[in-house]
Design a protein around this motif. Structure first.
Motif, PDB file in Angstrom:
ATOM      1  N   ARG A  55      37.729 -38.306  28.291  1.00 54.45           N
ATOM      2  CA  ARG A  55      38.175 -37.448  29.554  1.00 54.45           C
ATOM      3  C   ARG A  55      39.506 -37.668  29.981  1.00 54.45           C
ATOM      4  NH1 ARG A  55      33.575 -34.954  31.094  1.00 54.45           N
ATOM      5  NH2 ARG A  55      31.471 -36.162  30.369  1.00 54.45           N
ATOM      6  N   PRO A  56      40.006 -36.754  30.740  1.00 56.50           N
ATOM      7  CA  PRO A  56      41.304 -36.802  31.302  1.00 56.50           C
ATOM      8  C   PRO A  56      41.557 -38.085  32.143  1.00 56.50           C
ATOM      9  CG  PRO A  56      40.782 -34.447  31.592  1.00 56.50           C
ATOM     10  CD  PRO A  56      39.324 -35.192  31.074  1.00 56.50           C
ATOM     11  N   ASN A  57      42.714 -38.872  31.943  1.00 59.52           N
ATOM     12  CA  ASN A  57      42.906 -40.182  32.695  1.00 59.52           C
ATOM     13  C   ASN A  57      42.208 -41.023  32.389  1.00 59.52           C
ATOM     14  OD1 ASN A  57      44.960 -38.512  34.340  1.00 59.52           O
ATOM     15  ND2 ASN A  57      43.433 -37.954  35.523  1.00 59.52           N
ATOM     16  N   ALA A  58      41.041 -41.096  31.132  1.00 61.66           N
ATOM     17  CA  ALA A  58      40.448 -42.221  30.871  1.00 61.66           C
ATOM     18  C   ALA A  58      41.188 -43.114  30.210  1.00 61.66           C
ATOM     19  CB  ALA A  58      39.269 -41.831  30.188  1.00 61.66           C
ATOM     20  N   SER A  59      41.052 -44.472  30.174  1.00 60.46           N
ATOM     21  CA  SER A  59      41.679 -45.490  29.878  1.00 60.46           C
ATOM     22  C   SER A  59      41.265 -45.952  28.197  1.00 60.46           C
ATOM     23  CB  SER A  59      42.009 -46.895  30.579  1.00 60.46           C
ATOM     24  OG  SER A  59      42.462 -47.749  29.738  1.00 60.46           O
ATOM     25  N   ALA A  60      42.166 -45.703  27.107  1.00 60.99           N
ATOM     26  CA  ALA A  60      41.447 -45.994  25.886  1.00 60.99           C
ATOM     27  C   ALA A  60      41.557 -47.376  25.781  1.00 60.99           C
ATOM     28  CB  ALA A  60      42.470 -45.133  24.842  1.00 60.99           C
ATOM     29  N   ALA A  61      42.514 -48.274  26.280  1.00 61.53           N
ATOM     30  CA  ALA A  61      42.380 -49.636  26.158  1.00 61.53           C
ATOM     31  C   ALA A  61      41.286 -50.006  27.024  1.00 61.53           C
ATOM     32  CB  ALA A  61      43.656 -50.231  26.842  1.00 61.53           C
ATOM     33  N   ALA A  62      40.589 -49.706  28.255  1.00 63.01           N
ATOM     34  CA  ALA A  62      39.812 -50.478  28.843  1.00 63.01           C
ATOM     35  C   ALA A  62      38.511 -49.892  28.071  1.00 63.01           C
ATOM     36  CB  ALA A  62      39.598 -49.550  30.266  1.00 63.01           C
ATOM     37  N   LEU A  63      38.339 -48.640  27.545  1.00 62.70           N
ATOM     38  CA  LEU A  63      37.273 -48.447  26.571  1.00 62.70           C
ATOM     39  C   LEU A  63      37.139 -49.516  25.317  1.00 62.70           C
ATOM     40  CD1 LEU A  63      34.793 -46.662  25.865  1.00 62.70           C
ATOM     41  CD2 LEU A  63      36.374 -44.954  25.046  1.00 62.70           C
ATOM     42  N   GLU A  64      38.227 -49.772  24.712  1.00 61.19           N
ATOM     43  CA  GLU A  64      38.002 -50.516  23.550  1.00 61.19           C
ATOM     44  C   GLU A  64      37.667 -51.949  24.005  1.00 61.19           C
ATOM     45  OE1 GLU A  64      41.476 -51.817  20.236  1.00 61.19           O
ATOM     46  OE2 GLU A  64      41.479 -49.851  20.859  1.00 61.19           O
ATOM     47  N   LYS A  65      37.837 -52.542  25.034  1.00 58.66           N
ATOM     48  CA  LYS A  65      37.475 -53.582  25.557  1.00 58.66           C
ATOM     49  C   LYS A  65      36.014 -53.783  25.683  1.00 58.66           C
ATOM     50  CE  LYS A  65      41.903 -54.931  27.882  1.00 58.66           C
ATOM     51  NZ  LYS A  65      42.253 -55.566  29.375  1.00 58.66           N
ATOM     52  N   LEU A  71      33.950 -52.094  23.536  1.00 58.69           N
ATOM     53  CA  LEU A  71      33.409 -51.961  22.409  1.00 58.69           C
ATOM     54  C   LEU A  71      32.602 -53.295  21.741  1.00 58.69           C
ATOM     55  CD1 LEU A  71      35.816 -49.205  20.604  1.00 58.69           C
ATOM     56  CD2 LEU A  71      33.871 -48.760  21.929  1.00 58.69           C
ATOM     57  N   PRO A  72      33.013 -54.320  21.750  1.00 55.79           N
ATOM     58  CA  PRO A  72      32.514 -55.484  21.187  1.00 55.79           C
ATOM     59  C   PRO A  72      31.100 -55.712  21.670  1.00 55.79           C
ATOM     60  CG  PRO A  72      34.628 -56.010  21.511  1.00 55.79           C
ATOM     61  CD  PRO A  72      34.425 -54.713  22.107  1.00 55.79           C
ATOM     62  N   ASP A  73      30.703 -55.603  23.098  1.00 56.62           N
ATOM     63  CA  ASP A  73      29.387 -55.627  23.586  1.00 56.62           C
ATOM     64  C   ASP A  73      28.363 -54.439  23.208  1.00 56.62           C
ATOM     65  OD1 ASP A  73      29.884 -57.811  24.895  1.00 56.62           O
ATOM     66  OD2 ASP A  73      30.728 -56.919  26.793  1.00 56.62           O
ATOM     67  N   PHE A  74      29.297 -53.220  23.050  1.00 58.63           N
ATOM     68  CA  PHE A  74      28.515 -52.143  22.683  1.00 58.63           C
ATOM     69  C   PHE A  74      27.893 -52.072  21.198  1.00 58.63           C
ATOM     70  CE2 PHE A  74      29.491 -48.228  20.051  1.00 58.63           C
ATOM     71  CZ  PHE A  74      28.230 -47.466  20.499  1.00 58.63           C
ATOM     72  N   LEU A  75      28.965 -52.715  20.221  1.00 58.70           N
ATOM     73  CA  LEU A  75      28.396 -52.780  18.909  1.00 58.70           C
ATOM     74  C   LEU A  75      27.316 -54.157  18.854  1.00 58.70           C
ATOM     75  CD1 LEU A  75      29.083 -52.065  15.734  1.00 58.70           C
ATOM     76  CD2 LEU A  75      30.867 -53.778  15.889  1.00 58.70           C
ATOM     77  N   ASN A  76      27.459 -55.021  19.592  1.00 60.73           N
ATOM     78  CA  ASN A  76      26.632 -56.242  19.701  1.00 60.73           C
ATOM     79  C   ASN A  76      25.226 -55.652  19.941  1.00 60.73           C
ATOM     80  OD1 ASN A  76      26.078 -59.231  19.113  1.00 60.73           O
ATOM     81  ND2 ASN A  76      25.570 -58.789  21.544  1.00 60.73           N
ATOM     82  N   LYS A  77      25.193 -54.739  21.096  1.00 60.37           N
ATOM     83  CA  LYS A  77      23.967 -54.051  21.636  1.00 60.37           C
ATOM     84  C   LYS A  77      22.867 -53.366  20.512  1.00 60.37           C
ATOM     85  CE  LYS A  77      22.393 -50.359  24.707  1.00 60.37           C
ATOM     86  NZ  LYS A  77      22.977 -49.500  25.949  1.00 60.37           N
ATOM     87  N   TYR A  78      23.837 -52.617  19.511  1.00 59.10           N
ATOM     88  CA  TYR A  78      23.044 -51.774  18.676  1.00 59.10           C
ATOM     89  C   TYR A  78      23.064 -52.560  17.280  1.00 59.10           C
ATOM     90  CZ  TYR A  78      23.043 -48.032  22.048  1.00 59.10           C
ATOM     91  OH  TYR A  78      22.972 -47.117  23.215  1.00 59.10           O
ATOM     92  N   GLY A  79      24.137 -53.391  16.846  1.00 56.91           N
ATOM     93  CA  GLY A  79      23.928 -53.773  15.555  1.00 56.91           C
ATOM     94  C   GLY A  79      24.139 -55.091  15.332  1.00 56.91           C
ATOM     95  N   ALA A  80      23.898 -56.057  16.196  1.00 53.16           N
ATOM     96  CA  ALA A  80      23.907 -57.409  16.224  1.00 53.16           C
ATOM     97  C   ALA A  80      22.963 -57.970  15.010  1.00 53.16           C
ATOM     98  CB  ALA A  80      23.522 -58.211  17.481  1.00 53.16           C
ATOM     99  N   ASP A  81      21.701 -57.323  14.970  1.00 50.12           N
ATOM    100  CA  ASP A  81      20.632 -57.704  13.996  1.00 50.12           C
ATOM    101  C   ASP A  81      21.136 -57.453  12.719  1.00 50.12           C
ATOM    102  OD1 ASP A  81      19.054 -58.931  16.018  1.00 50.12           O
ATOM    103  OD2 ASP A  81      17.701 -57.116  15.776  1.00 50.12           O
ATOM    104  N   GLN A  82      21.539 -56.247  12.285  1.00 46.97           N
ATOM    105  CA  GLN A  82      22.154 -55.817  11.021  1.00 46.97           C
ATOM    106  C   GLN A  82      23.394 -56.622  10.639  1.00 46.97           C
ATOM    107  OE1 GLN A  82      22.518 -51.455  10.497  1.00 46.97           O
ATOM    108  NE2 GLN A  82      20.658 -51.180  12.055  1.00 46.97           N
TER     109      GLN A  82
END
Length: 809
Positions: free
Chosen positions: A235-245, A247-258
């Motif tokens: 979205r306009p004015n959304a921070s890519a750097a903030a979103l990237e931070k 992503l580790p928790d996001f990936l762990n949430k769905y893919g930790a077991d795999q």
């Protein structure tokens, strides 16, 4: 006043035709090279700039680490971006693209009415693709163009080839590939007129179709299956750097077991889409990227070539100082100030520059097709309607005019009126020393470029002749792109084996030198997936090693019925901690949850060979035996024929008999191997061309200086000839100073060229050793070029009748 300056400048140029011609040709050649290089660089940096809100579009890239092997991939797993859209409010939209080539569908047989042909570079994309990316629609509308299953958007060249003058929208075409045969409805036609993109796809198929699209939609792998290109639009004015931070928790949430199950470490990154084309270093790029260091070098070469042309003007102007000294003295006596004289001499410089540009522009238009072929680009005349081009041209005229004319203007205008009228036209500024320094600079550049040509040629020759560990010669490759043709491979192979010229025929799912899409972790007894070694693999029949000349150093080759056996390379042995002699009979285990543990048995060990480009080291690798024809889409045919015309004629006859409904197409393995180095070949061609231009410009200046040197020393030469000097002695006398300058340039250029080419060679895991002779050869070539240039004037002066020069006064 301005009119007077221009009139005087024009008269001087006409009066001194040789001087003017050398400078105009030099400036025109330099401007042509400089302008094209700048256009080329601008073109390379223009990729993906046309998309709306492009600053908000990012590609998801993946960093992987598996048992010590680290990978930085341009791809990611299928479920990631849909989950990002669901979990993060910053994500406005997502889209995914998966090319079909890595899944065996390298070519697609397209049929419409009586027309049929193979087409490559196809991809499945989400229905949101044209919501994220903006392409120019020649036909159709971007809105919901891929919403329906089996809908299709074609690039204009494909649509023209298929439909001719017909309106393609709504037409049904048949697409036959390794996923089966399906009818697709054409809903749009696009072209690249809006701008270039890193996404080079000939046709976009709706992801909500069957085949590969269905596989993507149903895929739930968060750890493995990193095979598609995923993009998000923020979205306009959304921070890519903030979103990237996040992503580790996001990936762990769905893919930790795999991830834990296979022992993989994984991280996700956001890459601005505008940086993709000029950011190398990612594996599995959709198209070839360009190293920005190469573009910086090209800009530097452009600037230096233009500077070399300016140096010619400086040198020739100061060399002719004696011819203009009295003119300066007279002008000063009648009231001209130093500023007025500087304006006059700068006016001459600008006039020459403008004439050079006026010649360079039409030359560029004429040579554009050749230059585009040289650089493998498509820079076209539409650039000339771009205001940036005219700003660029204006800047070049101003900078070139000032650089070329500033020193001669200061030098000539500094003469003292009384002294030069009396015949003493020396200046407090050391013109001879500066002229020599500028000649050294010209040949410094030439020697660096010649050295680059020699090293690049040596590396390409090394690549061409290196023993790769397999036999690439006299190997024909046949691809079977459709289910129908794959079903007929066995008959065709059996017929080929009856030919006297055919030694071996093998079926596989890939051939050497191509990207290997399959890999999985393997471990020995007592291990687990956390300690597994990732090994790339090709599925083959029992003839593959023999057909490709791969050496078995322990154990045995495949036999019919080896359904659970593999051949592994030495590197995999080493990584598994077993010796090649002990490897045969060893079981290798693997497990990808929720599948149970499976195993294969090592039949033999292959000597390491370079199955991929020499840019990369040999990695753990294995051949996996299968006897299911449905898993094969490539045929490797080893021959000993010396008459390929006859051989191919016989093979085509067999193809027509066995596979009548598909075009007869083939390639040679050695040609496919060399295609891995297309970037280096292009670089070589570019450097060769601009090295030649730099040398030509340098030689023009050297020719002019030699001519004026001979003219200034004409009486000395006459006296020497009267006293018995030979033509050879006089040529040596006139050439000596220039030879010394070239030798100085060689000493200065060698360490710089050595450093630069060492950096370039680091891109190859296997490379030539830089040796002293490469730079010595560059110096010798530069010396020969300089001597040939100077000697033409020296011989002319030496053969002149001494009476003419001695009776002048």
């Amino acid at each position: 006043m301005l009119k007077s300056y221009l009139k005087t400048a024009w008269r001087f140029l006409l009066k001194n035709k040789t001087f003017s011609l050398i400078n105009i040709v030099g400036l025109a050649t330099g401007t042509l090279c400089c302008l094209y290089i700048l256009l080329y660089v601008q073109d390379q940096y223009s990729y993906d700039k046309q998309h709306k809100d492009v600053k908000d579009i990012y590609r998801i890239t993946t960093s992987l680490e598996l048992t010590g092997d680290k990978h930085n991939s341009a791809t990611s797993s299928p479920p990631i971006t849909p989950a990002m859209k669901n979990d993060f409010g910053e994500v406005l939209q997502f889209t995914r693209l998966v090319g079909t080539e890595g899944f065996g569908a390298k070519q697609h047989l397209l049929r419409y009415k009586e027309k049929s042909f193979y087409q490559q570079n196809a991809a499945y994309v989400d229905s949101t693709f044209f919501d994220v990316f903006n392409f120019h629609f020649v036909s159709g509308n971007a809105n919901k163009v891929l919403a329906e299953p089996y809908s299709l958007v074609l690039m204009k060249p494909v649509a023209d080839k298929l439909f001719g003058g017909e309106d393609p929208i709504g037409k049904m075409i048949s697409i036959d590939n390794s996923f089966g045969k399906h009818d697709f409805k054409v809903t749009g036609v696009i072209d690249e007129s809006a701008g270039q993109s890193h996404i080079k796809v000939s046709m976009f198929m709706a992801m909500n179709s069957g085949g590969l699209g269905q596989y993507v939609r149903q895929n739930t792998a968060w750890a493995g299956n990193n095979f598609l290109y995923a993009y998000v639009k923020l979205r306009p004015n959304a921070s890519a750097a903030a979103l990237e931070k996040k992503l580790p928790d996001f990936l762990n949430k769905y893919g930790a077991d795999q991830l834990k199950a296979i022992g993989m470490k994984k991280a996700l990154h956001l890459q601005p889409v505008t940086t993709i084309h000029t950011t190398p270093g990612h594996e599995h790029e959709l198209t070839k990227t360009l190293d920005p260091a190469f573009l910086y070098i090209m800009i530097l070469v452009a600037v230096l070539i233009q500077v070399v042309a300016c140096i010619n003007f400086m040198n020739l102007s100061t060399a002719r100082a004696s011819k203009r000294a009295k003119e300066v003295g007279v002008r000063k006596v009648i009231g001209a100030g130093q500023g007025d004289l500087m304006k006059q001499f700068l006016g001459e410089s600008f006039m020459l520059t403008l004439i050079g540009v006026a010649i360079a522009l039409p030359l560029l238009i004429i040579l554009l097709p050749y230059l585009n072929q040289l650089t493998h680009t498509d820079i076209h005349l539409a650039f000339f309607s771009n205001y940036k081009l005219w700003i660029m041209l204006g800047g070049m005229v101003v900078v070139t005019g000032l650089v070329a004319g500033s020193y001669p203007a200061f030098y000539l205008s500094a003469f003292k009126a009384i002294k030069v009228i009396k015949g003493n036209f020396t200046s407090h500024i050391s013109a001879a020393g500066i002229r020599k320094s500028l000649v050294v600079f010209q040949f410094w550049l030439s020697i660096i470029l010649i050295s680059g040509v020699i090293v690049i040629y040596s590396q390409l020759n090394f690549v061409k002749n290196k023993d790769l560990g397999f036999d690439q010669n006299q190997k024909l490759i046949f691809n079977f792109y459709t289910e129908t043709t794959q079903g007929k491979m066995k008959n065709f192979a059996n017929d080929l084996r009856q030919m006297a010229e055919v030694k071996t025929v093998s079926n596989a799912d890939n051939y050497l030198s191509q990207f290997v899409p399959h890999d999985h972790g393997v471990y020995t007894a007592g291990g687990n997936m956390a300690t597994a070694t990732d090994a790339q693999n090709i599925i083959t029949d029992e003839f593959f090693a023999k057909a490709n000349g791969i050496k078995i150093i322990a154990g045995r080759d495949f036999r019919i019925g080896d359904t659970t056996r593999v051949l592994i390379n030495e590197t995999l042995c080493k990584r598994l901690g077993i010796s090649p002699q002990a490897a045969p009979g060893t079981r290798l285990y693997t497990q990808y949850a929720p599948d149970p543990v499976s195993f294969v048995e090592v039949a033999g060990v292959m000597k390491d060979f370079n199955y991929n480009s020499l840019h990369m080291e040999v990695k753990p690798f294995m051949l996996v035996y299968r006897n299911d024809p449905r898993q094969f889409n490539v045929m490797v045919v080893s021959t000993d024929s010396k008459n390929y015309k006859s051989l191919l004629g016989k093979m085509e006859a067999l193809w027509r008999k066995d596979i009548a409904d598909a075009p007869f197409e083939y390639s040679f393995l050695d040609t496919e191997v060399q295609k891995q180095y297309e970037t280096e070949v292009i670089l070589s061609q570019i450097i060769n061309a601009f090295t030649l231009m730099a040398i030509v410009i340098s030689c023009l200046g050297l020719f002019g200086l030699a001519a004026f040197s001979a003219e200034q020393r004409s009486k000395e030469i006459g006296v020497r000839k009267v006293l018995g000097a030979s033509v050879t002695g006089i040529v040596q006398l006139l050439s000596k100073d220039f030879v010394q300058l070239v030798l100085i340039a060689l000493v200065i250029a060698t360490p710089i060229a050595w450093w630069g080419m060492s950096k370039w060679l680091q891109a190859f895991e296997y490379r030539v050793t830089i040796s002293w002779w490469m730079f010595a050869l560059a110096g010798v070539l530069a010396l020969i070029i300089a001597l040939l240039t100077v000697s033409t004037q020296a011989i002319k002066a030496a053969r002149m009748n001494p009476v003419k020069s001695l009776k002048a006064e």
